[in-house]
Design a protein around this motif. Structure first.
Motif, PDB file in Angstrom:
ATOM      1  N   UNK A 115       0.834  -1.191   0.000  1.00 56.20           N
ATOM      2  CA  UNK A 115       0.000   0.000   0.000  1.00 56.20           C
ATOM      3  C   UNK A 115       0.875   1.251   0.000  1.00 56.20           C
ATOM      4  N   UNK A 116       0.325   2.306  -0.546  1.00 56.01           N
ATOM      5  CA  UNK A 116       1.010   3.598  -0.529  1.00 56.01           C
ATOM      6  C   UNK A 116       0.026   4.643  -0.020  1.00 56.01           C
ATOM      7  N   UNK A 117       0.262   5.129   1.181  1.00 54.91           N
ATOM      8  CA  UNK A 117      -0.559   6.185   1.746  1.00 54.91           C
ATOM      9  C   UNK A 117       0.063   7.513   1.353  1.00 54.91           C
ATOM     10  N   UNK A 118      -0.680   8.303   0.609  1.00 57.79           N
ATOM     11  CA  UNK A 118      -0.171   9.580   0.107  1.00 57.79           C
ATOM     12  C   UNK A 118      -0.914  10.722   0.791  1.00 57.79           C
ATOM     13  N   UNK A 119      -0.172  11.590   1.429  1.00 62.13           N
ATOM     14  CA  UNK A 119      -0.753  12.725   2.130  1.00 62.13           C
ATOM     15  C   UNK A 119      -0.110  14.019   1.636  1.00 62.13           C
ATOM     16  N   UNK A 120      -0.749  15.118   1.965  1.00 67.32           N
ATOM     17  CA  UNK A 120      -0.243  16.441   1.557  1.00 67.32           C
ATOM     18  C   UNK A 120       0.090  16.453   0.067  1.00 67.32           C
ATOM     19  N   UNK A 121      -0.841  15.942  -0.704  1.00 72.29           N
ATOM     20  CA  UNK A 121      -0.591  15.800  -2.145  1.00 72.29           C
ATOM     21  C   UNK A 121      -0.440  17.157  -2.822  1.00 72.29           C
ATOM     22  N   UNK A 122       0.423  17.173  -3.826  1.00 71.01           N
ATOM     23  CA  UNK A 122       0.710  18.382  -4.591  1.00 71.01           C
ATOM     24  C   UNK A 122       0.371  18.149  -6.067  1.00 71.01           C
ATOM     25  N   UNK A 123       0.098  19.207  -6.800  1.00 74.33           N
ATOM     26  CA  UNK A 123      -0.172  19.017  -8.234  1.00 74.33           C
ATOM     27  C   UNK A 123       0.943  18.271  -8.956  1.00 74.33           C
ATOM     28  N   UNK A 124       2.175  18.439  -8.503  1.00 79.93           N
ATOM     29  CA  UNK A 124       3.287  17.752  -9.160  1.00 79.93           C
ATOM     30  C   UNK A 124       3.327  16.257  -8.870  1.00 79.93           C
ATOM     31  N   UNK A 125       2.451  15.784  -7.995  1.00 78.12           N
ATOM     32  CA  UNK A 125       2.320  14.344  -7.762  1.00 78.12           C
ATOM     33  C   UNK A 125       1.428  13.687  -8.820  1.00 78.12           C
ATOM     34  N   UNK A 126       0.807  14.500  -9.653  1.00 77.45           N
ATOM     35  CA  UNK A 126      -0.060  13.968 -10.706  1.00 77.45           C
ATOM     36  C   UNK A 126       0.742  13.092 -11.659  1.00 77.45           C
ATOM     37  N   UNK A 127       0.281  11.853 -11.821  1.00 82.28           N
ATOM     38  CA  UNK A 127       0.987  10.886 -12.662  1.00 82.28           C
ATOM     39  C   UNK A 127       0.186   9.587 -12.697  1.00 82.28           C
ATOM     40  N   UNK A 128       0.626   8.691 -13.559  1.00 76.82           N
ATOM     41  CA  UNK A 128       0.153   7.311 -13.499  1.00 76.82           C
ATOM     42  C   UNK A 128       1.099   6.564 -12.565  1.00 76.82           C
ATOM     43  N   UNK A 129       0.538   5.920 -11.581  1.00 78.34           N
ATOM     44  CA  UNK A 129       1.315   5.197 -10.591  1.00 78.34           C
ATOM     45  C   UNK A 129       1.291   3.704 -10.913  1.00 78.34           C
ATOM     46  N   UNK A 130       2.471   3.110 -10.907  1.00 75.04           N
ATOM     47  CA  UNK A 130       2.619   1.703 -11.254  1.00 75.04           C
ATOM     48  C   UNK A 130       3.130   0.905 -10.061  1.00 75.04           C
ATOM     49  N   UNK A 131       2.457  -0.188  -9.806  1.00 75.82           N
ATOM     50  CA  UNK A 131       2.932  -1.131  -8.804  1.00 75.82           C
ATOM     51  C   UNK A 131       4.044  -1.977  -9.410  1.00 75.82           C
ATOM     52  N   UNK A 132       5.040  -2.270  -8.613  1.00 75.59           N
ATOM     53  CA  UNK A 132       6.177  -3.066  -9.074  1.00 75.59           C
ATOM     54  C   UNK A 132       6.488  -4.155  -8.071  1.00 75.59           C
ATOM     55  N   UNK A 133       6.870  -5.313  -8.578  1.00 73.41           N
ATOM     56  CA  UNK A 133       7.307  -6.407  -7.715  1.00 73.41           C
ATOM     57  C   UNK A 133       8.543  -7.051  -8.328  1.00 73.41           C
ATOM     58  N   UNK A 134       9.481  -7.377  -7.496  1.00 73.74           N
ATOM     59  CA  UNK A 134      10.694  -8.073  -7.928  1.00 73.74           C
ATOM     60  C   UNK A 134      10.647  -9.482  -7.360  1.00 73.74           C
ATOM     61  N   UNK A 135      10.590 -10.437  -8.261  1.00 71.53           N
ATOM     62  CA  UNK A 135      10.543 -11.836  -7.846  1.00 71.53           C
ATOM     63  C   UNK A 135      11.964 -12.359  -7.738  1.00 71.53           C
ATOM     64  N   UNK A 136      12.233 -13.063  -6.647  1.00 73.91           N
ATOM     65  CA  UNK A 136      13.611 -13.468  -6.392  1.00 73.91           C
ATOM     66  C   UNK A 136      13.883 -14.944  -6.404  1.00 73.91           C
ATOM     67  N   UNK A 137      12.905 -15.761  -6.834  1.00 72.71           N
ATOM     68  CA  UNK A 137      13.103 -17.209  -6.743  1.00 72.71           C
ATOM     69  C   UNK A 137      13.204 -17.897  -8.095  1.00 72.71           C
ATOM     70  N   UNK A 138      13.507 -17.140  -9.141  1.00 67.00           N
ATOM     71  CA  UNK A 138      13.674 -17.745 -10.458  1.00 67.00           C
ATOM     72  C   UNK A 138      15.127 -18.124 -10.695  1.00 67.00           C
ATOM     73  N   UNK A 139      15.379 -19.254 -11.379  1.00 68.29           N
ATOM     74  CA  UNK A 139      16.774 -19.660 -11.642  1.00 68.29           C
ATOM     75  C   UNK A 139      17.552 -18.623 -12.435  1.00 68.29           C
ATOM     76  N   UNK A 140      16.845 -17.841 -13.245  1.00 61.05           N
ATOM     77  CA  UNK A 140      17.521 -16.834 -14.091  1.00 61.05           C
ATOM     78  C   UNK A 140      17.855 -15.570 -13.328  1.00 61.05           C
ATOM     79  N   UNK A 141      17.403 -15.477 -12.083  1.00 59.29           N
ATOM     80  CA  UNK A 141      17.696 -14.290 -11.295  1.00 59.29           C
ATOM     81  C   UNK A 141      16.475 -13.428 -11.076  1.00 59.29           C
ATOM     82  N   UNK A 142      16.624 -12.320 -10.366  1.00 62.65           N
ATOM     83  CA  UNK A 142      15.494 -11.434 -10.070  1.00 62.65           C
ATOM     84  C   UNK A 142      14.816 -10.930 -11.342  1.00 62.65           C
ATOM     85  N   UNK A 143      13.480 -10.825 -11.264  1.00 64.88           N
ATOM     86  CA  UNK A 143      12.730 -10.378 -12.423  1.00 64.88           C
ATOM     87  C   UNK A 143      11.688  -9.371 -11.980  1.00 64.88           C
ATOM     88  N   UNK A 144      11.545  -8.303 -12.769  1.00 64.21           N
ATOM     89  CA  UNK A 144      10.576  -7.250 -12.487  1.00 64.21           C
ATOM     90  C   UNK A 144       9.208  -7.557 -13.072  1.00 64.21           C
TER      91      UNK A 144
END
Length: 119
Positions: A78-107
């Motif tokens: 979760x991302x709790x965003x407070x005191x928001x500013x106009x410059x915070x306007x954007x598309x926000x993307x969730x990201x996860x890094x998986x660490x259990x693949x034989x080829x290494x970490x993957x986004x």
């Protein structure tokens, strides 16, 4: 790994919003979950991340205003965003890094959720 984000919207400057993201499609080991954002005409940038051990990082532009939290058992972040500013306007993307693949970490990326802050 599939990431489903929710919680974006329109808010006035000074207001708050909470973004949520859930990872599914396991089993898997997610070592880092976080949020990035991309404003029109700009590159995608890091907002905040949280490791499986609870270590958090924030961009300088959101430090003190945004708080990231993670539930390892539920694979949610979760991302709790407070005191928001106009410059915070954007598309926000969730990201996860998986660490259990034989080829290494993957986004992995969620579909993006729009946050618009009006002045």
């Amino acid at each position: 790994v599939q990431l489903q984000a929710s919680g974006g919207g329109l808010v006035q400057a000074g207001g708050s919003l909470r973004l949520s993201c859930a990872a599914s499609g396991g089993p898997f080991s997610i070592i880092v979950m976080g949020w990035y954002r991309q404003a029109p005409g700009k590159q995608r940038e890091l907002v905040a991340t949280c490791s499986s051990g609870g270590t958090t990082t924030y961009s300088d532009s959101v430090k003190g205003r945004f708080t990231i939290s993670r539930d390892n058992a539920k694979n949610t972040v979760n991302l709790q965003m407070s005191s928001l500013k106009p410059e915070d306007t954007a598309v926000y993307y969730c990201n996860a890094v998986r660490g259990d693949l034989p080829s290494g970490p993957r986004n992995y990326w969620g579909q993006g959720t729009q946050v618009t802050v009006s002045s």
